[in-house]
Design a protein around this motif. Structure first.
Motif, mmCIF file in Angstrom:
data_model
loop_
_atom_site.group_PDB
_atom_site.id
_atom_site.type_symbol
_atom_site.label_atom_id
_atom_site.label_comp_id
_atom_site.label_asym_id
_atom_site.label_seq_id
_atom_site.Cartn_x
_atom_site.Cartn_y
_atom_site.Cartn_z
ATOM 1 N N UNK A 88 0.823 -1.211 0.000
ATOM 2 C CA UNK A 88 0.000 0.000 0.000
ATOM 3 C C UNK A 88 0.858 1.263 0.000
ATOM 4 N N UNK A 89 0.254 2.335 -0.483
ATOM 5 C CA UNK A 89 0.799 3.666 -0.320
ATOM 6 C C UNK A 89 -0.326 4.596 0.097
ATOM 7 N N UNK A 90 -0.025 5.573 0.970
ATOM 8 C CA UNK A 90 -1.057 6.480 1.460
ATOM 9 C C UNK A 90 -0.635 7.923 1.222
ATOM 10 N N UNK A 91 -1.644 8.797 1.070
ATOM 11 C CA UNK A 91 -1.386 10.199 0.777
ATOM 12 C C UNK A 91 -2.577 11.006 1.268
ATOM 13 N N UNK A 92 -2.310 12.170 1.866
ATOM 14 C CA UNK A 92 -3.386 13.048 2.331
ATOM 15 C C UNK A 92 -2.973 14.499 2.234
ATOM 16 N N UNK A 93 -3.951 15.388 2.064
ATOM 17 C CA UNK A 93 -3.646 16.806 1.937
ATOM 18 C C UNK A 93 -4.771 17.618 2.557
ATOM 19 N N UNK A 125 -3.256 0.229 -3.613
ATOM 20 C CA UNK A 125 -3.309 -1.087 -2.974
ATOM 21 C C UNK A 125 -2.661 -2.159 -3.838
ATOM 22 N N UNK A 126 -1.957 -3.057 -3.164
ATOM 23 C CA UNK A 126 -1.490 -4.299 -3.776
ATOM 24 C C UNK A 126 -1.856 -5.392 -2.807
ATOM 25 N N UNK A 127 -2.750 -6.287 -3.191
ATOM 26 C CA UNK A 127 -3.300 -7.247 -2.239
ATOM 27 C C UNK A 127 -2.270 -8.271 -1.816
ATOM 28 N N UNK A 128 -2.529 -8.929 -0.692
ATOM 29 C CA UNK A 128 -1.671 -10.001 -0.218
ATOM 30 C C UNK A 128 -1.828 -11.216 -1.112
ATOM 31 N N UNK A 129 -0.846 -12.133 -1.035
ATOM 32 C CA UNK A 129 -0.854 -13.310 -1.904
ATOM 33 C C UNK A 129 -2.124 -14.120 -1.727
ATOM 34 N N UNK A 178 -12.688 8.990 7.473
ATOM 35 C CA UNK A 178 -12.149 8.033 6.512
ATOM 36 C C UNK A 178 -10.715 7.722 6.884
ATOM 37 N N UNK A 179 -10.286 6.476 6.638
ATOM 38 C CA UNK A 179 -8.912 6.085 6.948
ATOM 39 C C UNK A 179 -8.303 5.324 5.782
ATOM 40 N N UNK A 180 -6.986 5.484 5.621
ATOM 41 C CA UNK A 180 -6.190 4.709 4.675
ATOM 42 C C UNK A 180 -4.991 4.174 5.432
ATOM 43 N N UNK A 181 -4.694 2.897 5.257
ATOM 44 C CA UNK A 181 -3.736 2.201 6.109
ATOM 45 C C UNK A 181 -2.676 1.518 5.260
ATOM 46 N N UNK A 182 -1.423 1.745 5.588
ATOM 47 C CA UNK A 182 -0.298 1.010 5.008
ATOM 48 C C UNK A 182 0.314 0.158 6.114
ATOM 49 N N UNK A 183 0.366 -1.142 5.896
ATOM 50 C CA UNK A 183 0.917 -2.037 6.902
ATOM 51 C C UNK A 183 0.054 -3.265 7.044
ATOM 52 N N UNK A 184 0.197 -3.946 8.165
ATOM 53 C CA UNK A 184 -0.596 -5.140 8.409
ATOM 54 C C UNK A 184 -0.830 -5.300 9.902
ATOM 55 N N UNK A 185 -2.080 -5.565 10.260
ATOM 56 C CA UNK A 185 -2.453 -5.781 11.660
ATOM 57 C C UNK A 185 -2.286 -7.264 11.964
ATOM 58 N N UNK A 186 -1.349 -7.602 12.829
ATOM 59 C CA UNK A 186 -1.015 -9.009 13.045
ATOM 60 C C UNK A 186 -1.962 -9.711 14.009
ATOM 61 N N UNK A 187 -2.830 -8.965 14.691
ATOM 62 C CA UNK A 187 -3.851 -9.587 15.542
ATOM 63 C C UNK A 187 -5.252 -9.325 15.005
ATOM 64 N N UNK A 188 -5.359 -9.114 13.678
ATOM 65 C CA UNK A 188 -6.642 -8.758 13.075
ATOM 66 C C UNK A 188 -7.686 -9.854 13.226
ATOM 67 N N UNK A 189 -7.273 -11.114 13.140
ATOM 68 C CA UNK A 189 -8.245 -12.209 13.236
ATOM 69 C C UNK A 189 -8.935 -12.232 14.591
ATOM 70 N N UNK A 190 -8.143 -12.086 15.653
ATOM 71 C CA UNK A 190 -8.743 -12.111 16.992
ATOM 72 C C UNK A 190 -9.600 -10.870 17.219
ATOM 73 N N UNK A 191 -9.160 -9.711 16.705
ATOM 74 C CA UNK A 191 -9.966 -8.498 16.824
ATOM 75 C C UNK A 191 -11.278 -8.644 16.059
#
Length: 493
Positions: free
Chosen positions: A24-29, A97-101, A125-138
């Protein structure tokens, strides 16, 4: 994203499955006359960080929040006047966005960011670059408490956590939500009147701050500031939240301080060479990596040749230190476009040749050093080696400007499963034999650290960067993957 035709190389890069991809890449102005056009230009500069889809959200006092999300390149979706007229306002954010495998071919438009939520105190509104490693439990917890998810993206968890927060303002709700999140995140968000930027406490993914006229800009990289004529101010610091409004910029520290672990692969490959990281040109860093590689892994040869384009700065550095002449032994076709050919096996094997062609007159009869940024599966490296030998090269020596990629990344990078990584199951000599080259050498992890500016190399007790893809040492436990059976290096030992 599946090709629109069985042999559509415009949609699927023939080298794509053998490279690591930033997701991902994010941009805001905020505070500019026409936010959407600024964002489109910024996302165009960040296209290398995500080529599958993009989205823009803006806010205008008369029309409220407006969103356009599309599959494909920014240039194909956010350049016509009709589309841009749907995005009025002086404030907005965007995402590529570039999706995961695991999700390729299954992506729906609802997975394309930015995500929007309507709260009692107004929309965000939100745009996120990265990965939440506890997303499944959340996600499980939130669904059990009544949340209804609209996408398969881990980023949507942030919106639901914000919705359930008891805080009074949207920035406070975002703080509250992000304290529950583990992993890597650089977030750009907006309300009706505020632009918000946040980096996780380790600062794994990048985020920078700029000024354009009287307005402010947030971006994944400095190259996107350049395209709109913005002035680079500084990097958002690990664990920092900035809230920008008409009143100015406020800096907050919502997380417990931690030692920074910025992704070292940003230096190697992800960031554009014309960006800056830590006050230093990415191009200069990559040239220094090549120079260090030449000191660590010399070889007798006649020509240093980059695998374009990502291997070019390192190859220049290698040639400078080794004294071996540099030459463009491989030429990249910048205008490959969409090629429609019946997918016979013979034509399929031409995939790499459609993008790369060997300069036969330059390599014939020579001992060639090929410099590339990484080896992932090794499939492309073998094909390039065959092309060089077919062109009459006497010898082929691979020099790789990163250590062996032996572990998957779980912090926002598209990485194959570990068993598909060549270095996960082979020694350096076994990889050399598998690729069929005369020699193969990778830069050492200490050498990479020296090249990026750590004179003493890697601090084994407290690494200065996130280098999990090389070392197997994860700064944040990938909880979701461990739950699914993944065994880290520490667990394996």
């Amino acid at each position: 994203m599946p090709p629109s035709h069985p042999f559509d190389f415009g949609a699927v890069d023939p080298l794509g499955d053998d490279k690591l991809h930033e997701e991902c890449g994010v941009f805001g102005v905020i505070g500019v006359t026409d936010a959407a056009n600024f964002i489109a230009l910024g996302l165009h500069a960040l296209q290398h960080r995500g080529q599958e889809a993009g989205g823009i959200v803006t806010h205008d006092p008369e029309s409220g929040f407006q969103t356009v999300r599309r599959f494909g390149y920014v240039r194909d979706n956010f350049t016509d006047a009709e589309t841009m007229a749907k995005l009025p306002g002086t404030l907005g954010i965007g995402h590529v966005r570039y999706s995961t495998a695991g999700s390729k071919g299954q992506t729906a438009i609802r997975d394309v960011q930015p995500f929007f939520g309507e709260f009692a105190m107004g929309g965000a509104a939100i745009a996120h670059n990265g990965n939440i490693t506890n997303a499944n439990s959340l996600r499980r917890e939130l669904i059990e408490r009544g949340s209804i998810f609209q996408s398969s993206s881990d980023s949507e968890c942030i919106i639901h956590l914000m919705a359930r927060s008891l805080q009074k303002t949207i920035p406070d709700r975002m703080e509250d939500a992000l304290r529950r999140v583990e992993g890597a995140f650089s977030v750009v968000a907006m309300t009706r009147s505020k632009l918000i930027g946040v980096r996780d406490p380790l600062g794994v993914r990048p985020l920078v701050l700029g000024r354009v006229g009287d307005g402010w800009v947030l971006s994944s990289e400095t190259c996107a500031l350049d395209i709109i004529g913005a002035e680079f101010v500084r990097e958002i610091e690990p664990g920092e939240m900035v809230v920008i409004s008409a009143a100015g910029l406020e800096s907050l520290r919502p997380f417990r301080p931690k030692k920074s672990r910025f992704c070292i692969f940003e230096h190697v490959y992800f960031s554009r060479p014309d960006s800056q990281i830590g006050g230093r040109s990415v191009y200069e860093t990559r040239e220094a990596i090549g120079a260090e590689l030449a000191r660590e892994a010399p070889v007798e040869a006649d020509l240093v040749c980059p695998v374009p384009d990502s291997g070019t700065p390192a190859a220049i550095g290698y040639a400078r230190v080794s004294g071996i002449p540099y030459g463009m032994g491989i030429v990249r076709n910048q205008y490959m476009g969409r090629t429609f050919i019946e997918p016979t096996e013979q034509i399929r094997n031409m995939g790499v040749r459609l993008k790369l062609n060997v300069n036969r007159a330059l390599v014939k009869g020579k001992r060639v050093v090929l410099v590339d940024d990484s080896v992932v599966r090794g499939t492309t490296s073998r094909k390039i080696k065959e092309m060089i030998l077919d062109a009459g090269a006497a010898e082929v020596h691979f020099r790789i400007a990163s250590p062996p990629t032996a572990w998957p990344c779980f912090y926002g990078v598209d990485t194959p499963q570990r068993e598909k990584l060549l270095a996960a199951g082979m020694s350096e000599e076994e990889m050399r034999a598998h690729l069929g080259v005369d020699s193969l050498r990778f830069i050492s992890l200490d050498g990479l650290y020296r090249a990026v500016g750590e004179a003493g190399g890697r601090n084994a007790a407290a690494p200065q960067y996130c280098d999990a893809c090389f070392s197997g040492e994860y700064p944040v436990e990938p909880a979701d993957m461990v739950e699914q059976g993944f065994r880290s290096k520490t667990a394996a030992e």
